[in-house]
Design an enzyme around this catalytic site. Structure first.
Site, mmCIF file in Angstrom:
data_model
loop_
_atom_site.group_PDB
_atom_site.id
_atom_site.type_symbol
_atom_site.label_atom_id
_atom_site.label_comp_id
_atom_site.label_asym_id
_atom_site.label_seq_id
_atom_site.Cartn_x
_atom_site.Cartn_y
_atom_site.Cartn_z
ATOM 1 N N TRP A 282 0.842 -1.196 0.000
ATOM 2 C CA TRP A 282 0.000 0.000 0.000
ATOM 3 C C TRP A 282 0.881 1.251 0.000
ATOM 4 O O TRP A 282 1.884 1.313 0.687
ATOM 5 C CB TRP A 282 -0.910 -0.004 1.228
ATOM 6 C CG TRP A 282 -1.840 1.176 1.301
ATOM 7 C CD1 TRP A 282 -2.652 1.647 0.318
ATOM 8 C CD2 TRP A 282 -2.039 2.025 2.431
ATOM 9 N NE1 TRP A 282 -3.366 2.741 0.772
ATOM 10 C CE2 TRP A 282 -3.007 3.002 2.059
ATOM 11 C CE3 TRP A 282 -1.516 2.056 3.728
ATOM 12 C CZ2 TRP A 282 -3.453 3.990 2.926
ATOM 13 C CZ3 TRP A 282 -1.953 3.033 4.598
ATOM 14 C CH2 TRP A 282 -2.914 3.986 4.194
ATOM 15 N N TYR B 38 -3.873 0.510 -5.349
ATOM 16 C CA TYR B 38 -2.623 1.083 -4.861
ATOM 17 C C TYR B 38 -1.887 1.785 -6.000
ATOM 18 O O TYR B 38 -1.367 1.147 -6.912
ATOM 19 C CB TYR B 38 -1.716 0.006 -4.259
ATOM 20 C CG TYR B 38 -2.327 -0.786 -3.119
ATOM 21 C CD1 TYR B 38 -3.457 -0.336 -2.435
ATOM 22 C CD2 TYR B 38 -1.771 -1.995 -2.715
ATOM 23 C CE1 TYR B 38 -4.004 -1.065 -1.394
ATOM 24 C CE2 TYR B 38 -2.309 -2.730 -1.667
ATOM 25 C CZ TYR B 38 -3.429 -2.266 -1.023
ATOM 26 O OH TYR B 38 -3.970 -2.989 0.003
ATOM 27 N N ASP C 236 1.493 -8.819 -1.270
ATOM 28 C CA ASP C 236 0.119 -8.345 -1.379
ATOM 29 C C ASP C 236 0.064 -6.984 -2.059
ATOM 30 O O ASP C 236 0.804 -6.068 -1.683
ATOM 31 C CB ASP C 236 -0.506 -8.245 0.014
ATOM 32 C CG ASP C 236 -1.913 -7.677 -0.028
ATOM 33 O OD1 ASP C 236 -2.851 -8.444 -0.287
ATOM 34 O OD2 ASP C 236 -2.073 -6.453 0.182
ATOM 35 N N GLN D 183 -9.349 -10.420 4.081
ATOM 36 C CA GLN D 183 -8.273 -9.530 4.531
ATOM 37 C C GLN D 183 -8.879 -8.317 5.230
ATOM 38 O O GLN D 183 -9.664 -7.579 4.640
ATOM 39 C CB GLN D 183 -7.435 -9.087 3.322
ATOM 40 C CG GLN D 183 -6.217 -8.270 3.703
ATOM 41 C CD GLN D 183 -5.382 -7.862 2.499
ATOM 42 O OE1 GLN D 183 -5.132 -6.688 2.271
ATOM 43 N NE2 GLN D 183 -4.949 -8.855 1.716
ATOM 44 N N LYS E 235 3.513 -3.548 5.642
ATOM 45 C CA LYS E 235 4.193 -2.865 4.541
ATOM 46 C C LYS E 235 5.553 -2.379 5.033
ATOM 47 O O LYS E 235 5.674 -1.878 6.152
ATOM 48 C CB LYS E 235 3.364 -1.684 4.057
ATOM 49 C CG LYS E 235 3.996 -0.983 2.844
ATOM 50 C CD LYS E 235 4.228 0.467 3.111
ATOM 51 C CE LYS E 235 4.916 1.102 1.891
ATOM 52 N NZ LYS E 235 4.798 2.556 1.879
#
Length: 281
Positions: free
Chosen positions: A9, A42, A37, A167, A239
């Site tokens: 992200w 994004y 992921d 998720q 992340k």
């Protein structure tokens, strides 16, 4: 599906950071990360492009085999109609440079019916454009509705055609899913993927987590991540871009929390006593 992955992200939003972001993903693969992921949201496809470039480089160099990787992406709700899902998936596969995405998620609920989206996901599995599909940001009522739809479509018992994961936002400071959602998923053997497991870095400065970390020679962030990863049926996808953070997150998987740790964490972050709305970040 590995218990630790790399979230992307905010990647792909700035061309000036692209080289560093590609290097970060490539570095993570070299360290041993196998779950990555991302989502079409994004950077409006930018993160998928970053991941695709890193994957291509690692595969060309022989640093990893395709079958060792588990790549996750997501479809925008406004693209999640029968035809839109198929087209969005093809765009994501192109940006990622992959014939098949390992896990494809509906990012959150939108205007299209779950039946229409489920039908599209099944078509993608049948065409081998994706291996599995799932959802994101679904609460217990949403999951119950999804299960009903799957039963109507006759796919609830077929692993490849049924929802493989959900998720959601889940961390020590956001334990809401534990009241009903996580038990519901555990009872049905559906793993929960926890995004923002360090609460976007907020837990990295918590004094109680720091104290627990001192007993393990670890940082507060590592303790927060170790706690999430220790929960049954939960996968963590923090992340990270900096090499130090990537290594710290990987090392957190080796931490075994003791009874004293758990007691202190429970006092600092007590489990929910009632149902609360699912947090969405």
């Amino acid at each position: 599906m590995p218990v630790l992955g790399l979230g992307t992200w905010r990647m792909g939003e700035d061309a000036g950071r692209r080289r560093a972001e590609v290097a970060a993903v490539r570095g993570a693969i070299a360290m041993g990360y196998r779950l990555i992921d991302t989502a079409e949201m994004y950077g409006e496809g930018g993160a998928e492009t970053v991941v695709g470039e890193a994957l291509a480089g690692a595969l060309r160099a022989g640093e990893v085999r395709r079958e060792e990787l588990f790549v996750v992406s997501k479809v925008y709700p406004h693209n999640a109609g029968r035809r839109g899902t198929l087209a969005a998936c093809d765009r994501s596969r192109s940006r990622l440079g992959l014939d098949r995405i390992d896990l494809y998620l509906l990012h959150w609920r939108g205007r299209f019916s779950l039946r229409e989206t489920c039908t599209a996901m099944q078509a993608l599995v049948a065409d081998q454009r994706i291996a599995n599909w799932g959802v994101s940001n679904f609460d217990t009522a949403d999951m119950n509705e999804l299960l009903t739809v799957q039963k109507q479509l006759g796919t609830a018992a077929a692993p490849a055609a049924a929802c493989a994961t959900n998720q959601v936002y889940y961390c020590l400071s956001g334990r809401g899913p534990e009241f009903s959602l996580l038990p519901w998923m555990r009872a049905r053997h559906i793993p929960l993927m926890a995004y923002s497991p360090i609460d976007q870095g907020a837990l990295a400065t918590d004094p109680v987590l720091r104290t627990v970390g001192m007993r393990h020679g670890a940082s507060a962030a590592q303790i927060a991540l170790a706690w999430v990863a220790s929960q049954d049926g939960v996968v963590a996808i923090p992340k990270a871009v900096r090499e130090a953070h990537l290594r710290e997150n990987l090392a957190a998987m080796q931490i075994t929390l003791i009874a004293q740790d758990i007691a202190e964490l429970e006092r600092r972050f007590p489990p929910p006593k009632s149902k609360t709305p699912l947090a969405v970040l």
